[in-house]
Design a protein around this motif. Structure first.
Motif, PDB file in Angstrom:
ATOM      1  N   ARG A   1      15.451   1.356  -6.120  1.00  0.00           N
ATOM      2  CA  ARG A   1      14.410   2.252  -5.080  1.00  0.00           C
ATOM      3  C   ARG A   1      13.406   2.363  -5.897  1.00  0.00           C
ATOM      4  NH1 ARG A   1      15.633   5.005   0.863  1.00  0.00           N
ATOM      5  NH2 ARG A   1      13.201   4.985   1.458  1.00  0.00           N
ATOM      6  N   TYR A   2      12.077   2.418  -5.081  1.00  0.00           N
ATOM      7  CA  TYR A   2      10.819   2.977  -5.846  1.00  0.00           C
ATOM      8  C   TYR A   2      10.591   4.096  -4.367  1.00  0.00           C
ATOM      9  CZ  TYR A   2       9.748  -1.274  -8.192  1.00  0.00           C
ATOM     10  OH  TYR A   2       9.823  -2.316  -8.962  1.00  0.00           O
ATOM     11  N   ARG A   3       9.970   4.623  -5.085  1.00  0.00           N
ATOM     12  CA  ARG A   3      10.075   5.921  -4.528  1.00  0.00           C
ATOM     13  C   ARG A   3       8.589   5.738  -4.008  1.00  0.00           C
ATOM     14  NH1 ARG A   3      11.040  11.517  -3.346  1.00  0.00           N
ATOM     15  NH2 ARG A   3      12.854  11.826  -4.868  1.00  0.00           N
ATOM     16  N   HIS A   4       8.355   5.302  -2.456  1.00  0.00           N
ATOM     17  CA  HIS A   4       7.217   5.222  -1.952  1.00  0.00           C
ATOM     18  C   HIS A   4       7.106   4.410  -0.523  1.00  0.00           C
ATOM     19  CE1 HIS A   4       3.423   2.270  -0.677  1.00  0.00           C
ATOM     20  NE2 HIS A   4       2.767   2.714  -2.828  1.00  0.00           N
ATOM     21  N   ALA A   5       6.308   4.235   0.133  1.00  0.00           N
ATOM     22  CA  ALA A   5       6.732   4.699   1.299  1.00  0.00           C
ATOM     23  C   ALA A   5       6.889   3.183   2.257  1.00  0.00           C
ATOM     24  CB  ALA A   5       5.248   5.229   2.227  1.00  0.00           C
ATOM     25  N   ILE A   6       6.649   2.173   1.838  1.00  0.00           N
ATOM     26  CA  ILE A   6       6.841   0.742   2.003  1.00  0.00           C
ATOM     27  C   ILE A   6       8.401   0.773   1.982  1.00  0.00           C
ATOM     28  CG2 ILE A   6       4.290   0.693   2.550  1.00  0.00           C
ATOM     29  CD1 ILE A   6       4.754  -1.085  -0.268  1.00  0.00           C
ATOM     30  N   ASP A   7       8.689   1.054   0.693  1.00  0.00           N
ATOM     31  CA  ASP A   7      10.334   0.582   0.281  1.00  0.00           C
ATOM     32  C   ASP A   7      10.835   1.045   0.693  1.00  0.00           C
ATOM     33  OD1 ASP A   7      12.375   0.321  -0.665  1.00  0.00           O
ATOM     34  OD2 ASP A   7      11.645   0.586  -2.905  1.00  0.00           O
ATOM     35  N   GLN A   8      11.196   0.412   2.292  1.00  0.00           N
ATOM     36  CA  GLN A   8      12.684   0.731   2.841  1.00  0.00           C
ATOM     37  C   GLN A   8      13.948   0.255   2.236  1.00  0.00           C
ATOM     38  OE1 GLN A   8      11.617   2.201   5.905  1.00  0.00           O
ATOM     39  NE2 GLN A   8       9.764   2.803   4.325  1.00  0.00           N
TER      40      GLN A   8
ATOM     41  N   LEU B   1      17.646   7.978  -2.980  1.00  0.00           N
ATOM     42  CA  LEU B   1      16.035   8.427  -3.440  1.00  0.00           C
ATOM     43  C   LEU B   1      16.739   9.509  -4.457  1.00  0.00           C
ATOM     44  CD1 LEU B   1      13.772   8.351  -0.892  1.00  0.00           C
ATOM     45  CD2 LEU B   1      13.273   6.890  -2.702  1.00  0.00           C
TER      46      LEU B   1
ATOM     47  N   THR C   1      11.024  10.114 -10.134  1.00  0.00           N
ATOM     48  CA  THR C   1       9.827  10.029  -9.683  1.00  0.00           C
ATOM     49  C   THR C   1       9.477   7.853  -9.688  1.00  0.00           C
ATOM     50  OG1 THR C   1       8.653  12.266  -9.444  1.00  0.00           O
ATOM     51  CG2 THR C   1       7.085  10.473  -8.985  1.00  0.00           C
TER      52      THR C   1
END
Length: 235
Positions: free
Chosen positions: A104-111, A116, A121
């Motif tokens: 998982r990426y620490r990014h708002a669009i990664d659902q 996390l 980061t």
């Protein structure tokens, strides 16, 4: 008068195709008409550097950027940035970003519903030394689903971006791992049709850079131009 020498175009099949239908996003992104190749000028080979002076002492070590250590298998990624003649390319800014060990990426669009990691980061950067060498300490990224097709999963991979003598000379690529069973199934990896070029995106295990009782080492050299150039994402 200074003569501007144009970059040699890469050999067919050694760089990703703009249109690769198995990679569904490329259907909309690919240009519908032939590209117009513009002559290179001084702006492509000179200009202001981008961010080199802002690299901090722990930016290359993604395991030391927070209060605690990230979860996952620690790894060291190192190698050299070279030109088409095998000469080192010094003072090159390299940025790295990746998913955490759960994919998982620490990014708002990664659902993706994987957890996390508060201590990871997933971003780092460094500058190559006089011999073109670079080194990152991180954790091995996890595979993740991406909905390109039924039961689609991206292989474990790391994104890297290189800035040359100008912020207009940015190159972006991805690095993969030996023996990953998802590689033959991944449309992004396989949009590079030349086998030799595709294999150049795979890092090799390196015992010399492995640190006892700490982390496995992987070596990956990045070649900017020429017959052996690393495949880069098309702009």
């Amino acid at each position: 008068m200074n003569e501007i020498v144009g970059y040699k175009r890469p050999a067919p099949g050694t760089q990703p195709n703009y249109l690769h239908p198995p990679y569904q996003s490329s259907i909309r992104r690919a240009p519908g008409k032939p590209l117009i190749l513009l002559p290179h000028t001084l702006s492509e080979v000179t200009g202001p550097l981008f961010g080199h002076e802002l690299v901090g002492p722990t930016d290359h070590d993604l395991t030391k950027q927070h209060a605690g250590e990230p979860i996952g298998e620690r790894m060291i990624l190192s190698g050299r940035v070279l030109d088409e003649n095998g000469r080192p390319v010094p003072r090159t800014l390299i940025e790295l970003w990746q998913a955490n060990s759960t994919g998982r990426y620490r990014h708002a669009i990664d659902q993706h519903d994987a957890p996390l990691d508060p201590n990871f980061t997933g971003y780092g950067r460094t500058v190559t030394d006089d011999e073109g060498r670079y080194r990152f300490v991180t954790v091995k990224p996890g595979a993740y689903p991406w909905r390109n097709h039924h039961n689609a999963w991206r292989p474990q991979h790391i994104h890297l971006s290189l800035f040359g003598p100008s912020f207009m000379t940015r190159l972006v690529t991805q690095m993969y791992f030996q023996g990953d069973p998802l590689l033959p199934l991944d449309p992004i990896f396989n949009c590079v049709t030349d086998q030799r070029a595709r294999d150049s995106m795979i890092a090799t295990f390196d015992l010399e850079t492995t640190v006892p009782e700490f982390a496995l080492g992987y070596r990956w050299d990045i070649v900017l131009r020429g017959r052996d150039a690393t495949p880069f994402e098309q702009k």
